[in-house]
Every structure is written in C-alpha cells, then in structure tokens.
Design a protein around this motif. Structure first.
Motif, mmCIF file in Angstrom:
data_model
loop_
_atom_site.group_PDB
_atom_site.id
_atom_site.type_symbol
_atom_site.label_atom_id
_atom_site.label_comp_id
_atom_site.label_asym_id
_atom_site.label_seq_id
_atom_site.Cartn_x
_atom_site.Cartn_y
_atom_site.Cartn_z
ATOM 1 N N VAL A 14 0.809 -1.214 0.000
ATOM 2 C CA VAL A 14 0.000 0.000 0.000
ATOM 3 C C VAL A 14 0.850 1.275 0.000
ATOM 4 C CG1 VAL A 14 -2.037 -1.071 1.004
ATOM 5 C CG2 VAL A 14 -0.278 -0.153 2.517
ATOM 6 N N GLN A 15 2.165 1.128 -0.076
ATOM 7 C CA GLN A 15 3.022 2.304 -0.208
ATOM 8 C C GLN A 15 3.715 2.244 -1.555
ATOM 9 O OE1 GLN A 15 5.544 3.248 3.105
ATOM 10 N NE2 GLN A 15 3.877 3.081 4.577
ATOM 11 N N GLY A 16 3.887 3.412 -2.166
ATOM 12 C CA GLY A 16 4.520 3.480 -3.477
ATOM 13 C C GLY A 16 3.607 3.062 -4.605
ATOM 14 N N VAL A 17 2.302 3.015 -4.344
ATOM 15 C CA VAL A 17 1.335 2.599 -5.367
ATOM 16 C C VAL A 17 0.207 3.614 -5.519
ATOM 17 C CG1 VAL A 17 1.821 0.123 -5.167
ATOM 18 C CG2 VAL A 17 0.070 1.156 -3.699
ATOM 19 N N TYR A 18 0.469 4.878 -5.066
ATOM 20 C CA TYR A 18 -0.514 5.943 -5.220
ATOM 21 C C TYR A 18 -1.690 5.770 -4.255
ATOM 22 C CZ TYR A 18 -2.644 9.631 -8.158
ATOM 23 O OH TYR A 18 -3.181 10.799 -8.632
ATOM 24 N N PHE A 19 -1.477 5.044 -3.144
ATOM 25 C CA PHE A 19 -2.580 4.741 -2.222
ATOM 26 C C PHE A 19 -3.074 5.986 -1.502
ATOM 27 C CE2 PHE A 19 -5.080 2.850 1.067
ATOM 28 C CZ PHE A 19 -5.517 1.654 0.535
ATOM 29 N N ARG A 20 -2.171 6.801 -0.968
ATOM 30 C CA ARG A 20 -2.603 7.998 -0.236
ATOM 31 C C ARG A 20 -3.374 8.945 -1.142
ATOM 32 N NH1 ARG A 20 2.532 10.604 2.048
ATOM 33 N NH2 ARG A 20 3.205 9.902 0.022
ATOM 34 N N GLN A 21 -2.827 9.216 -2.321
ATOM 35 C CA GLN A 21 -3.501 10.143 -3.239
ATOM 36 C C GLN A 21 -4.859 9.599 -3.663
ATOM 37 O OE1 GLN A 21 -2.507 13.269 -4.080
ATOM 38 N NE2 GLN A 21 -4.471 13.471 -5.115
ATOM 39 N N SER A 22 -4.934 8.327 -3.966
ATOM 40 C CA SER A 22 -6.198 7.715 -4.372
ATOM 41 C C SER A 22 -7.217 7.747 -3.242
ATOM 42 C CB SER A 22 -5.976 6.276 -4.831
ATOM 43 O OG SER A 22 -5.165 6.247 -5.975
ATOM 44 N N GLU A 60 -15.153 0.254 2.549
ATOM 45 C CA GLU A 60 -15.136 -0.841 1.573
ATOM 46 C C GLU A 60 -14.073 -0.603 0.509
ATOM 47 O OE1 GLU A 60 -19.100 -1.258 0.041
ATOM 48 O OE2 GLU A 60 -19.899 -1.902 1.975
ATOM 49 N N TRP A 61 -13.941 0.642 0.044
ATOM 50 C CA TRP A 61 -12.953 0.972 -0.982
ATOM 51 C C TRP A 61 -11.533 0.685 -0.503
ATOM 52 C CZ3 TRP A 61 -8.742 4.109 -1.313
ATOM 53 C CH2 TRP A 61 -8.221 4.325 -2.584
ATOM 54 N N LEU A 62 -11.258 0.907 0.788
ATOM 55 C CA LEU A 62 -9.915 0.678 1.320
ATOM 56 C C LEU A 62 -9.448 -0.762 1.093
ATOM 57 C CD1 LEU A 62 -10.090 2.680 4.660
ATOM 58 C CD2 LEU A 62 -8.780 3.285 2.602
ATOM 59 N N TRP A 63 -10.361 -1.707 1.021
ATOM 60 C CA TRP A 63 -9.992 -3.101 0.749
ATOM 61 C C TRP A 63 -9.503 -3.291 -0.683
ATOM 62 C CZ3 TRP A 63 -8.935 -7.033 3.804
ATOM 63 C CH2 TRP A 63 -9.392 -6.990 5.121
ATOM 64 N N ARG A 64 -9.868 -2.378 -1.582
ATOM 65 C CA ARG A 64 -9.430 -2.460 -2.981
ATOM 66 C C ARG A 64 -8.259 -1.528 -3.230
ATOM 67 N NH1 ARG A 64 -14.848 -1.726 -3.265
ATOM 68 N NH2 ARG A 64 -14.651 0.350 -4.169
ATOM 69 N N GLY A 65 -8.442 -0.249 -2.903
ATOM 70 C CA GLY A 65 -7.423 0.753 -3.165
ATOM 71 C C GLY A 65 -7.201 0.940 -4.649
ATOM 72 N N ARG A 70 -2.097 -3.997 -3.267
ATOM 73 C CA ARG A 70 -2.489 -5.358 -2.898
ATOM 74 C C ARG A 70 -2.781 -5.340 -1.405
ATOM 75 N NH1 ARG A 70 -3.231 -5.154 -7.311
ATOM 76 N NH2 ARG A 70 -2.191 -6.164 -9.046
ATOM 77 N N VAL A 71 -4.016 -5.037 -1.073
ATOM 78 C CA VAL A 71 -4.418 -4.884 0.328
ATOM 79 C C VAL A 71 -4.593 -6.257 0.960
ATOM 80 C CG1 VAL A 71 -6.191 -3.967 1.878
ATOM 81 C CG2 VAL A 71 -5.530 -2.680 -0.174
ATOM 82 N N THR A 72 -3.954 -6.461 2.110
ATOM 83 C CA THR A 72 -4.095 -7.728 2.828
ATOM 84 C C THR A 72 -4.874 -7.570 4.128
ATOM 85 O OG1 THR A 72 -1.967 -7.412 3.932
ATOM 86 C CG2 THR A 72 -1.971 -8.666 1.855
#
Length: 91
Positions: A14-22, A60-65, A70-72
C-alpha cells in the motif's frame, strides 16, 4: 443522516502505489473529511468522518485501493467525531 468517524490501518502493498492520493481523491468524491499518511512499518493510517453511507463506502474501498495496491488487511475502529474540514495527505 448520522455522521461517523473511523480511524485505522491498511496493510499489504500500500506504499509506493498511489494509495494515499487515491484515498484522498475517493474521500473527497464521497464528501468526507480527514487525513491519510504512510507509516514507517509499511502500513497506511487513515482517519475519516462524514455521513454514515459515505464512511461505509470508503471503508469498503480501502480493501481495494488503487489498481497497483495489494491490500491484505484493513483494521478500522469507530472514533468520536473530530470536527475536521477537508481531506489531506499527511507526511
């Protein structure tokens, strides 16, 4: 409608994959207030509040990102309302 506040952690890739911005973009789309930041242990921390339905949708979206994530795991807890305005990315 009732307002809710959630605080928690997202783990996985979840880091380096645009997670915070998304997350910020999704929260703003849903009309939520709060913040998101990376943690040194590789997780993302998030706090968000707003209308109950919008809070549920972001949870719910946080499970997808974003597609590269790749949210675990997502751990969320109810919190008292913080009275925040806007949604920001914390460093």
């Amino acid at each position: 409608m009732a307002r809710q506040c959630k605080h928690g952690y997202v783990s996985g890739k979840v880091q380096g994959v645009y997670f915070r911005q998304s997350t910020a973009e999704e929260a703003e789309r849903l009309g939520l207030d709060g913040w998101v930041r990376n943690l040194d242990d590789g997780r993302v921390e998030v706090l968000f509040e707003g209308e109950e339905e919008a809070v549920r949708e972001l949870a719910e979206w946080l499970w997808r990102g974003p597609s590269a994530a790749r949210v675990t795991g997502v751990e969320l807890e109810d919190q008292p309302l913080q009275g925040l305005s806007g949604f920001v990315i914390r460093r």
